[in-house]
Design an enzyme around this catalytic site. Structure first.
Site, PDB file in Angstrom:
ATOM      1  N   GLU A  16       0.933  -1.254  -0.128  1.00  0.00           N
ATOM      2  CA  GLU A  16      -0.078  -0.032   0.013  1.00  0.00           C
ATOM      3  C   GLU A  16       0.970   1.158   0.100  1.00  0.00           C
ATOM      4  OE1 GLU A  16      -4.089  -1.597   2.575  1.00  0.00           O
ATOM      5  OE2 GLU A  16      -2.301  -0.811   3.511  1.00  0.00           O
ATOM      6  N   CYS A  17       0.534   2.368  -0.954  1.00  0.00           N
ATOM      7  CA  CYS A  17       1.347   3.476  -1.110  1.00  0.00           C
ATOM      8  C   CYS A  17       2.637   3.501  -0.919  1.00  0.00           C
ATOM      9  CB  CYS A  17       0.726   4.606   0.019  1.00  0.00           C
ATOM     10  SG  CYS A  17       0.752   6.032  -0.480  1.00  0.00           S
ATOM     11  N   GLY A  18       3.209   3.688   0.407  1.00  0.00           N
ATOM     12  CA  GLY A  18       4.998   3.760   0.432  1.00  0.00           C
ATOM     13  C   GLY A  18       5.350   2.323   0.205  1.00  0.00           C
ATOM     14  N   PHE A  26       4.195   0.269  -2.312  1.00  0.00           N
ATOM     15  CA  PHE A  26       4.245   0.395  -3.700  1.00  0.00           C
ATOM     16  C   PHE A  26       5.491   1.043  -4.055  1.00  0.00           C
ATOM     17  CE2 PHE A  26       2.869   3.345  -7.121  1.00  0.00           C
ATOM     18  CZ  PHE A  26       3.107   2.262  -8.459  1.00  0.00           C
ATOM     19  N   GLY A  72      -0.698  -0.768  -4.924  1.00  0.00           N
ATOM     20  CA  GLY A  72      -1.862   0.544  -5.032  1.00  0.00           C
ATOM     21  C   GLY A  72      -1.622   1.683  -4.028  1.00  0.00           C
TER      22      GLY A  72
END
Length: 466
Positions: free
Chosen positions: A335-337, A339, A437
């Protein structure tokens, strides 16, 4: 649900509710009370500080991510055994995702039958404060506005005029009047407060905030307000985990999750959901090259990989290990970081740092947010974690944007129906059994996720054993 409780809400964002919430949590804790902190809305950083202020884990409450029934169960389950609870709101008290105020702090207050203490910035304001407080109290009659804390007051005369006006024109008691702080004990930056991992002494600023609040507000009167909540039979409210899928009956699997100074954005409920589904969790780091145990799955949360990009990039062994696990077909969820770490490169401050190269993209950190708010996505591509046709709700808050290298193609599992994601109505990049993502999900609202993750890990374990 008769646990003493109060919501600290703001007139608007930046009103000072975080300082009041942290100060109250720390002051009550120092007084010998076992305080359970909650944070309304999707948030990792404020929740981390609330946990530090009390010594207890913080729990997030959000009407967009979970149903009213699940949120009440979450509150009761998380609040068991504590002397009282502080719920920090977000944005303005009545601000939600639409004109009706759905998913607002006020909605949480009504669903949990909780009194509200309003924090308002009174810069260059006197009698108008009374009009604002009166309007807030009358706007939704079924809301219990139990008091107000005045913030950013100039001097004793200013505080006296504000208090007199509010007491004359409204029935809302003034519970405190805070002078301007010369400096914030907890510094801020682009994604909010600094994390405690970036400060040498995280307790000292919290004690300073508590002292500041105790000197300028009636923290014991707020405690009495918190105690005046309706009695309710908690036995009639089911335990959260009895409502959600638990054992996936797949046998023991081991899922590693990275929690270090670079990646540490995890909802504890996500980790607990994985345990309930049958996972043994192992905490890992990407900041050294110590060997990892045998794993059957890997979870990379969000965080600040950009601030530690040089160290992450220099750890070639860790980057190669993560890439090889993905190439071997291990289920990896990022998730986010997380990714950003899985991309080929990360660009920050004009420097491009090599990353794990699982996806052929460069994520570049910008000065302004590239995605902020609630997310809803339709799953349009097969992946181990979310069945095609499922709708997934979550949230995003990222300053980076990912761009594929020229000549490279990528696949996305999500078609965005709300939110930005990776742009062009897409998020959730997939390759093999790796999903990454910008969307953060909350497991109690997406109960399929943990069970699917554990089942995918079991399939990988069995394939490796053959």
């Amino acid at each position: 649900m008769s646990i003493p409780r109060v919501i600290i809400a703001g007139l608007n964002g930046g009103s000072g509710k975080t300082i009041v919430s942290l100060g109250l949590c720390r002051a009550w804790t120092r007084a010998g009370r076992n305080v359970k902190p909650f944070k309304k809305g999707p948030d990792y950083i404020d929740a981390r500080w609330l946990a530090l202020a009390t010594g207890n884990p913080a729990t997030n409450l959000d009407p967009y991510l979970v149903s009213a029934q699940v949120m009440r169960s979450l509150f009761v389950t998380a609040g068991k055994g504590y002397d009282g609870a502080v719920i920090e709101g977000n944005r303005g008290l009545y601000d939600g995702k639409d004109v009706t105020g759905s998913c607002s702090t006020a909605e949480v207050a009504r669903q949990l039958d909780t009194p509200v203490v309003l924090v308002m910035n009174c810069t260059k304001m006197t009698r108008t404060a009374a009009a604002l407080v009166g309007g807030m109290a009358a706007f939704e009659p079924d809301l219990n506005l139990a008091g107000v804390v005045l913030n950013q007051t100039a001097n004793e005369r200013h505080r006296g005029v504000l208090r007199a006006a509010i007491e004359q024109y409204t029935d809302v008691p003034v519970l405190g009047a805070l002078p301007r702080m010369r400096s914030n004990p907890i510094p801020e930056r682009h994604m909010g407060l600094w994390s405690d991992t970036e400060m040498h002494d995280s307790r000292s600023p919290l004690d300073a905030v508590a002292d500041f609040l105790c000197d300028n507000a009636d923290v014991e009167r707020i405690w009495q307000i918190a105690r005046q909540v309706p009695a309710a039979d908690s036995a009639l409210i089911p335990d959260l985990w009895d409502m959600l899928p638990a054992d996936a009956a797949v046998g023991p699997v081991r899922i590693g999750y990275v929690r270090d100074a670079a990646l540490w954005f995890y909802y504890e409920e996500n980790l607990e959901a994985l345990r309930r589904a049958g996972a043994e969790l192992v905490e890992l780091t990407l900041l050294d090259d110590a060997p990892w145990p045998e794993l059957h799955g890997l979870y990379l949360g969000g965080g600040f990989p950009e601030t530690l990009a040089e160290r992450l990039s220099a750890n070639i062994a860790a980057r190669a290990r993560v890439k090889s696990l993905s190439e071997a077909g291990m289920p990896v969820y990022a998730e986010c970081g997380g990714f950003m770490y899985l991309g080929r490169t990360l660009r920050y401050g004009g420097v491009e740092y090599p990353m794990a190269d699982v996806f052929p993209v460069c994520t570049t950190v910008h000065e302004r947010p590239q995605g902020l708010g609630y997310v809803e996505a339709l799953v349009v591509e097969d992946n181990p974690f979310h069945a095609t046709g499922t709708r997934v709700r979550g949230h995003e808050f990222h300053y980076s944007r990912a761009v594929a290298y020229e000549g490279e193609s990528v696949r996305h599992a999500f078609r965005m129906e709300r939110g930005e994601g990776m742009g062009e109505d897409a998020d959730g990049m997939i390759v093999r059994n790796t999903f990454a993502g910008y969307t953060h999900l909350f497991a109690p609202g997406e109960p399929h996720w943990a069970v699917n993750f554990v089942r995918a890990a079991a399939r990988y374990r069995d394939a490796e054993a053959d």
